[in-house]
Design a protein around this motif. Structure first.
Motif, PDB file in Angstrom:
ATOM      1  N   VAL A 283       0.851  -1.188   0.000  1.00  0.00           N
ATOM      2  CA  VAL A 283       0.000   0.000   0.000  1.00  0.00           C
ATOM      3  C   VAL A 283       0.891   1.243   0.000  1.00  0.00           C
ATOM      4  O   VAL A 283       1.555   1.526   1.007  1.00  0.00           O
ATOM      5  N   PRO A 284       0.962   1.997  -1.118  1.00  0.00           N
ATOM      6  CA  PRO A 284       1.742   3.249  -1.091  1.00  0.00           C
ATOM      7  C   PRO A 284       0.937   4.350  -0.386  1.00  0.00           C
ATOM      8  O   PRO A 284      -0.275   4.455  -0.575  1.00  0.00           O
ATOM      9  N   ALA A 285       1.623   5.138   0.426  1.00  0.00           N
ATOM     10  CA  ALA A 285       0.946   6.208   1.181  1.00  0.00           C
ATOM     11  C   ALA A 285       1.769   7.480   1.109  1.00  0.00           C
ATOM     12  O   ALA A 285       2.989   7.459   1.335  1.00  0.00           O
ATOM     13  N   ALA A 286       1.095   8.599   0.781  1.00  0.00           N
ATOM     14  CA  ALA A 286       1.777   9.889   0.663  1.00  0.00           C
ATOM     15  C   ALA A 286       1.945  10.534   2.030  1.00  0.00           C
ATOM     16  O   ALA A 286       1.127  10.347   2.936  1.00  0.00           O
ATOM     17  N   LYS A 287       2.996  11.321   2.158  1.00  0.00           N
ATOM     18  CA  LYS A 287       3.252  12.062   3.390  1.00  0.00           C
ATOM     19  C   LYS A 287       2.084  13.002   3.700  1.00  0.00           C
ATOM     20  O   LYS A 287       1.594  13.718   2.837  1.00  0.00           O
ATOM     21  N   GLY A 288       1.587  12.938   4.945  1.00  0.00           N
ATOM     22  CA  GLY A 288       0.501  13.810   5.381  1.00  0.00           C
ATOM     23  C   GLY A 288      -0.876  13.318   5.015  1.00  0.00           C
ATOM     24  O   GLY A 288      -1.868  13.946   5.393  1.00  0.00           O
ATOM     25  N   SER A 289      -0.995  12.217   4.285  1.00  0.00           N
ATOM     26  CA  SER A 289      -2.306  11.721   3.867  1.00  0.00           C
ATOM     27  C   SER A 289      -2.966  10.922   4.978  1.00  0.00           C
ATOM     28  O   SER A 289      -2.351  10.631   6.009  1.00  0.00           O
TER      29      SER A 289
ATOM     30  N   ARG B 186       1.261  -4.240  14.474  1.00  0.00           N
ATOM     31  CA  ARG B 186       2.408  -4.093  13.558  1.00  0.00           C
ATOM     32  C   ARG B 186       3.351  -5.257  13.790  1.00  0.00           C
ATOM     33  O   ARG B 186       3.627  -5.637  14.935  1.00  0.00           O
ATOM     34  N   THR B 187       3.852  -5.849  12.706  1.00  0.00           N
ATOM     35  CA  THR B 187       4.722  -7.020  12.858  1.00  0.00           C
ATOM     36  C   THR B 187       6.018  -6.660  13.571  1.00  0.00           C
ATOM     37  O   THR B 187       6.677  -7.532  14.140  1.00  0.00           O
TER      38      THR B 187
ATOM     39  N   GLN C 189       6.862   9.137   7.765  1.00  0.00           N
ATOM     40  CA  GLN C 189       7.846   8.090   7.464  1.00  0.00           C
ATOM     41  C   GLN C 189       7.841   6.998   8.524  1.00  0.00           C
ATOM     42  O   GLN C 189       7.907   5.802   8.219  1.00  0.00           O
ATOM     43  N   GLU C 190       7.711   7.375   9.814  1.00  0.00           N
ATOM     44  CA  GLU C 190       7.778   6.377  10.880  1.00  0.00           C
ATOM     45  C   GLU C 190       6.551   5.475  10.936  1.00  0.00           C
ATOM     46  O   GLU C 190       6.553   4.436  11.615  1.00  0.00           O
ATOM     47  N   ASP C 191       5.479   5.851  10.199  1.00  0.00           N
ATOM     48  CA  ASP C 191       4.288   5.003  10.179  1.00  0.00           C
ATOM     49  C   ASP C 191       4.386   3.880   9.156  1.00  0.00           C
ATOM     50  O   ASP C 191       3.527   2.988   9.128  1.00  0.00           O
ATOM     51  N   ALA C 192       5.400   3.928   8.281  1.00  0.00           N
ATOM     52  CA  ALA C 192       5.555   2.877   7.264  1.00  0.00           C
ATOM     53  C   ALA C 192       5.924   1.556   7.937  1.00  0.00           C
ATOM     54  O   ALA C 192       6.536   1.514   9.006  1.00  0.00           O
ATOM     55  N   GLY C 193       5.542   0.429   7.277  1.00  0.00           N
ATOM     56  CA  GLY C 193       5.878  -0.898   7.807  1.00  0.00           C
ATOM     57  C   GLY C 193       4.792  -1.892   7.475  1.00  0.00           C
ATOM     58  O   GLY C 193       3.838  -1.609   6.736  1.00  0.00           O
ATOM     59  N   THR C 194       4.927  -3.115   8.046  1.00  0.00           N
ATOM     60  CA  THR C 194       3.976  -4.192   7.787  1.00  0.00           C
ATOM     61  C   THR C 194       2.909  -4.206   8.865  1.00  0.00           C
ATOM     62  O   THR C 194       3.223  -4.215  10.062  1.00  0.00           O
TER      63      THR C 194
ATOM     64  N   ALA D 120      -4.318 -11.517   7.877  1.00  0.00           N
ATOM     65  CA  ALA D 120      -3.961 -10.926   6.577  1.00  0.00           C
ATOM     66  C   ALA D 120      -2.994  -9.800   6.862  1.00  0.00           C
ATOM     67  O   ALA D 120      -3.152  -9.071   7.846  1.00  0.00           O
ATOM     68  N   ARG D 121      -1.966  -9.700   6.016  1.00  0.00           N
ATOM     69  CA  ARG D 121      -0.975  -8.658   6.264  1.00  0.00           C
ATOM     70  C   ARG D 121      -0.566  -7.996   4.958  1.00  0.00           C
ATOM     71  O   ARG D 121      -0.754  -8.559   3.879  1.00  0.00           O
ATOM     72  N   GLY D 122      -0.036  -6.790   5.091  1.00  0.00           N
ATOM     73  CA  GLY D 122       0.449  -6.043   3.944  1.00  0.00           C
ATOM     74  C   GLY D 122       1.379  -4.930   4.416  1.00  0.00           C
ATOM     75  O   GLY D 122       1.372  -4.547   5.581  1.00  0.00           O
ATOM     76  N   ARG D 123       2.157  -4.429   3.471  1.00  0.00           N
ATOM     77  CA  ARG D 123       3.153  -3.407   3.828  1.00  0.00           C
ATOM     78  C   ARG D 123       2.701  -2.041   3.309  1.00  0.00           C
ATOM     79  O   ARG D 123       2.330  -1.908   2.134  1.00  0.00           O
ATOM     80  N   ILE D 124       2.727  -1.034   4.202  1.00  0.00           N
ATOM     81  CA  ILE D 124       2.459   0.356   3.804  1.00  0.00           C
ATOM     82  C   ILE D 124       3.797   1.034   3.560  1.00  0.00           C
ATOM     83  O   ILE D 124       4.649   1.094   4.458  1.00  0.00           O
TER      84      ILE D 124
END
Length: 976
Positions: free
Chosen positions: A205-211, A231-232, A257-262, A276-280
């Motif tokens: 899942v791509p996520a923009a800064k501030g979104s 979070r894993t 940036q620090e919110d990114a991860g699985t 179910a898991r996925g990476r942002i």
């Protein structure tokens, strides 16, 4: 379809910067990279650089727009603007959808299948009929990603028709699907089974800064599964993360940036669990860290521009010149965000843009390159026509022509070309330096500059001056506050120099206009003396005289110490207090340039007027002492103390007052004063005294003790009064003889005990009124307003007689008309005055003393005389012969109700002596002898038994001179 306006400077979501160097700006627009032919397009036109599109068409107008701005200097591209059209089509078929058959306890998914659309959609479901919408809970969920309705475990109440409602958030359009029937099968109830996740987010899942990032997760199962998130990495969720729709939606606002991860979704019931898991992944549009700026460089110089941008993923760079891509070749090299061009030529001038781009956005930075080619010119930097330099100094002459490319320079002294020597330096930048100059170096100097486009020169004359000397300097001084001084600062200098003086005080230049009350420059052109008037303590410090000439700057300084009375002491505290002493301590203030020689302590109470000096131990407090004992205080009084310091200059300001402190209480030590008394009524002893002031009462519960005894006896009778302000005591007893002497004393007491008594005074008891009335009382009328009364003095009687009083009244039946005349002493005659004329009066006499008046004599009566004539003397005539004044007037005739005239009275008042002479006569004429050197006032009155009549009009006789001594007649004046 309306009108759409694109601004070249504000294109939808972008802002384009156009170089401020561009003038006569022209603009063009492109769509999907193709220039728009505005001349043959009736729907599109420009206004002030803005692109305006009317009758919008989705097929023709959708795409990427870009603005190109250009003029004679070059062109630049704006950022790109994307134009899309939001729409929502109807569902293709409106026939009833096939029924969905499920068993009770089984999970089911009802598909929405939204129609063709553009723009963000939201979904809801109607159960049976509007407005009954499906309420989401742990068992039911509507996905905003797919639009489908998920029921984790079907119950009989779920049977019915379901309609999907689709809403376009941009166009506000809404469409409804045809109903989908949900029917229960009749082959039994579904047993329990583990969760089956039907809704889950993608693996990436791509996520923009501030979104705002929303992840959906929902499972079917029996029993109804519970949803949880983690979070894993094991890092807990920050407080901004929210769980919605019974944990089916995880929302992360303001993604960083620090919110990114699985992220992992866990669905669990009693039969098991599933995950179910996925990476942002974090991504950000490019933004500039460094950009280039407009540059103006000479031909053949080298250009280096670098721009840096940040973004996720890392952006790539490209360069544009006048809107066209630049490629690396020959003189032009591009490496990432750096552009370099070697050996610039005129064709390199133009508008340049650095472009940073990643898959999430593109940004532009613009700058203009000007390539300059010109002959040398000294128009902006000529040599000074006259340059002065001090003998022995180093002189620097700068040669700074404007030239592109830079010019080659040489120097001439007069007509001679200068060469390098030990003293003469010719620097590569064209600067000439001459060390240790002498008068031989005085001359005209010319700088000649040359390049391939031409030659130019500039000339200036060098004048060598003698060094400046300070002839009179200020010296360190000590001065008393309030005095005035002059700090000298005088020089000898070369007459060719311009000289200025300034003064600095403690590092700050003195502003003579603002501080003119204290500072003034005095002296002539070669004197910078500083006068300081009415010096204050804050004027102490370092004074620097600065002498500036055309060629050098000199300075001289002095320290000024200002002495003044000491500053106020501080922190005055009462360390210990008794009934009559107080131990004080304090801290000293500033000595203000003169050592503190001593301290004085002052005190204030509610009973004093202002501050007063107090006695101390030691009696004299020297400047090294910071404690002392105040003595002689009154007990039980609230005191404030302050301390004043002194030095050789004088007394300083007092300290702040100490905290109010009360002395301890004590037995009274002051007795009442002025003990006396007497008077009163029968059988009373009246005792009086002066009350003790509050500040001398020494404590609470203050009162008085009155002691008295008959004179000659031993035993004292005592009485107590508990009111401090009372100053009188009356003792009543029928056995007290009248006017008997008593010894009396008065003392004081308070809660601590009895104090001293006053000295003994003799006070007499109340006396009795005289018991006998005066005899042989006689009265005669003296005038119309006065009666004379005579009586015989009383013989010796037991009671004391202080005097007599005469009572009089008009009507014996009206006592309110009584008047009284009292005379003290052994007198037996009194005149009663102020009476009415021709009126009968009754009179009686009585003796009196302090007890009152005794019995009255038998009344007698007499009548006052008739009133004097009310007519003044008339027709007064006077004649002056020499110093003799003769007066004559008409007789005054009394009326029947008036007293007969018995004679006349002439009043002669001399102004110089301010005295009055009275001449009596029974005639209507009189002769008076007057002095020639005085002024006189003369008046005539008739006399009678009733008294003096009304006076004539006054006659004023002024000073007589020798020549004025002649006969003057008032009557003759009237004849004329």
């Amino acid at each position: 379809m309306g009108v759409l306006r694109f601004s070249c400077l504000y294109c939808s979501w972008l802002v384009i910067k156009i170089s401020t160097l561009i003038t006569h700006l022209c603009v063009g627009w492109s769509l999907n990279g193709t220039l728009i032919d505005l001349g043959n397009d009736y729907r599109r036109h420009m206004s002030g650089g803005n692109l305006i599109i009317s009758s919008l068409d989705r097929d023709q107008d959708t795409g990427i727009y870009q603005c190109t701005a250009f003029n004679t200097w070059g062109s630049i591209l704006s950022r790109r603007a994307s134009l899309q059209f939001a729409y929502l089509d109807n569902f293709k078929t409106q026939t009833v959808r096939s029924a969905v058959n499920v068993r009770e306890g089984q999970g089911v998914v009802l598909l929405c299948g939204p129609p063709m659309h553009s723009g963000e959609l939201t979904f809801a479901w109607i159960f049976n009929e509007y407005p009954y919408f499906v309420q989401q809970d742990t068992r039911r969920f509507v996905s905003q990603e797919t639009g489908s309705l998920y029921i984790a475990k079907v119950e009989p109440s779920d049977v019915g028709n379901y309609t999907c409602v689709v809403n376009n958030t941009i166009t506000r359009e809404k469409v409804l699907s045809s109903p989908t029937p949900l029917v229960l099968r009749s082959d039994g109830v579904m047993g329990e089974y583990e969760p089956k996740i039907e809704v889950h987010f993608p693996d990436s899942v791509p996520a923009a800064k501030g979104s705002v990032v929303k992840l959906e997760c929902f499972a079917l199962g029996n029993p109804v599964p519970e949803i949880s998130w983690r979070r894993t990495s094991g890092v807990p969720f920050p407080s901004k993360v929210k769980m919605k729709n019974s944990n089916a939606v995880l929302e992360i606002p303001n993604f960083q940036q620090e919110d990114a991860g699985t992220y992992e979704c866990v669905a669990e019931n009693s039969r098991g669990k599933n995950t179910a898991r996925g990476r942002i992944s974090f991504h950000a549009k490019p933004h500039w860290l460094q950009t280039m700026t407009d540059s103006a460089l000479s031909i053949e110089e080298n250009l280096f521009w670098e721009c840096k941008a940040n973004g996720k993923p890392k952006p790539s760079y490209s360069w544009l010149k006048n809107g066209e891509n630049i490629m690396s070749e020959g003189r032009i090299q591009i490496e990432n965000g750096a552009l370099s061009i070697a050996a610039l030529n005129l064709s390199d001038a133009g508008m340049y843009q650095c472009v940073a781009e990643n898959k999430h956005g593109i940004i532009y930075s613009s700058a203009e390159l000007m390539v300059l080619a010109s002959p040398p010119s000294f128009s902006k930097s000529p040599l000074r026509a006259l340059l002065k330099a001090r003998s022995g100094s180093e002189v620097t002459l700068e040669c700074k022509p404007q030239a592109s490319p830079p010019a080659i320079s040489l120097w001439k002294k007069g007509n001679e070309i200068l060469q390098r020597t030990e003293r003469i330096s010719l620097l590569p930048n064209g600067t000439l330096k001459i060390a240790n100059v002498t008068r031989r170096d005085a001359a005209s100097y010319t700088c000649i500059a040359k390049n391939q486009f031409g030659t130019a020169s500039t000339t200036g004359r060098l004048l060598i001056t003698e060094p400046t000397r300070i002839t009179l300097r200020p010296t360190n001084m000590e001065i008393i506050v309030g005095e005035s001084i002059v700090l000298p600062c005088q020089i000898a200098c070369d007459p060719a120099l311009d000289v200025s003086f300034s003064w600095a005080f403690n590092g700050q230049l003195i502003d003579f206009q603002r501080d003119g009350d204290h500072f003034e420059r005095v002296g002539g052109s070669i004197s910078g003396d500083l006068m300081i008037r009415n010096i204050q303590l804050n004027h102490g410090g370092k004074y620097v005289c600065v002498i500036d000439t055309d060629v050098e700057s000199l300075s001289t300084s002095a320290i000024l110490v200002v002495k003044g009375p000491p500053g106020p002491p501080d922190k005055v505290a009462v360390e210990e207090i008794t009934d009559s002493t107080a131990q004080l301590s304090w801290t000293p203030g500033r000595d203000n340039g003169s050592p503190i020689t001593g301290f004085i302590i002052q005190a204030r109470t509610p009973f004093t007027v202002g501050w007063q000096a107090v006695d101390t131990v030691p009696e004299v407090i020297n400047g090294n002492m910071l404690t002392a004992t105040v003595v002689g205080l009154n007990a039980w009084v609230e005191y404030e103390f302050r301390v004043v310091a002194r030095n050789s200059v004088g007394m300083g300001e007092p300290s702040p007052a100490s905290a109010k402190t009360r002395t301890e209480d004590a037995i009274p030590d002051t007795a009442p004063t002025d003990v006396g008394g007497g008077g009163g009524t029968k059988s009373e002893l009246v005792i009086t005294w002066e009350p003790v002031p509050e500040e001398l009462q020494n404590g609470e519960g203050f009162g008085y003790i009155i002691a008295f005894r008959p004179v000659g006896t031993v035993t004292w009778t005592r009485a107590v009064i508990s009111t401090p302000g009372v100053a009188r005591y009356v003792f009543r007893n029928d056995t007290i003889p009248p006017f008997a002497p008593f010894d009396v004393k008065v003392g004081a007491y308070n809660n601590r005990g009895e104090g001293p008594f006053s000295s003994i005074a003799t006070v007499y008891s109340a006396e009795e009124v005289p018991s006998v009335a005066p005899k042989r009382v006689r009265a005669r009328s003296v005038s119309a307003a006065q009666i004379e009364v005579i009586w015989e003095a009383l013989p010796t009687i037991p009671e004391r007689v202080l005097g007599y009083e005469v009572l009089y009244w008009e009507d014996d039946t009206k006592p309110d008309t009584v008047g009284k005349v009292r005379i003290t002493g052994n007198y037996t005659l009194v005149n009663v005055t102020g009476l009415d004329a021709n009126t009968p009066y009754y009179l009686a006499v009585a003796a009196f003393n302090t007890a009152g008046s005794g019995p009255q004599s038998a009344p007698i009566n007499t009548t006052t005389k008739k009133p004097p004539p009310g007519q003044p003397p008339l027709n007064v005539e006077w004649t002056m012969i020499g110093s003799t004044l003769t007066l004559h007037w008409d007789p005054v005739v009394a009326m029947d109700t008036e007293s007969e005239v018995t004679g006349y009275m002439v009043l002669l008042k001399r102004h110089r002596y301010n005295d009055v002479n009275i001449i009596l006569t029974n005639k209507t004429t009189v002769e008076l002898s007057l002095s020639a050197n005085d002024n006189y006032l003369i008046q005539i009155k008739a006399l009678s038994e009733g008294g003096e009549g009304v006076g004539s009009e006054p006659i004023h006789i002024h000073k007589l001179s020798e020549s004025a001594l002649l006969s003057v007649s008032i009557s003759s004046l009237f004849d004329h």
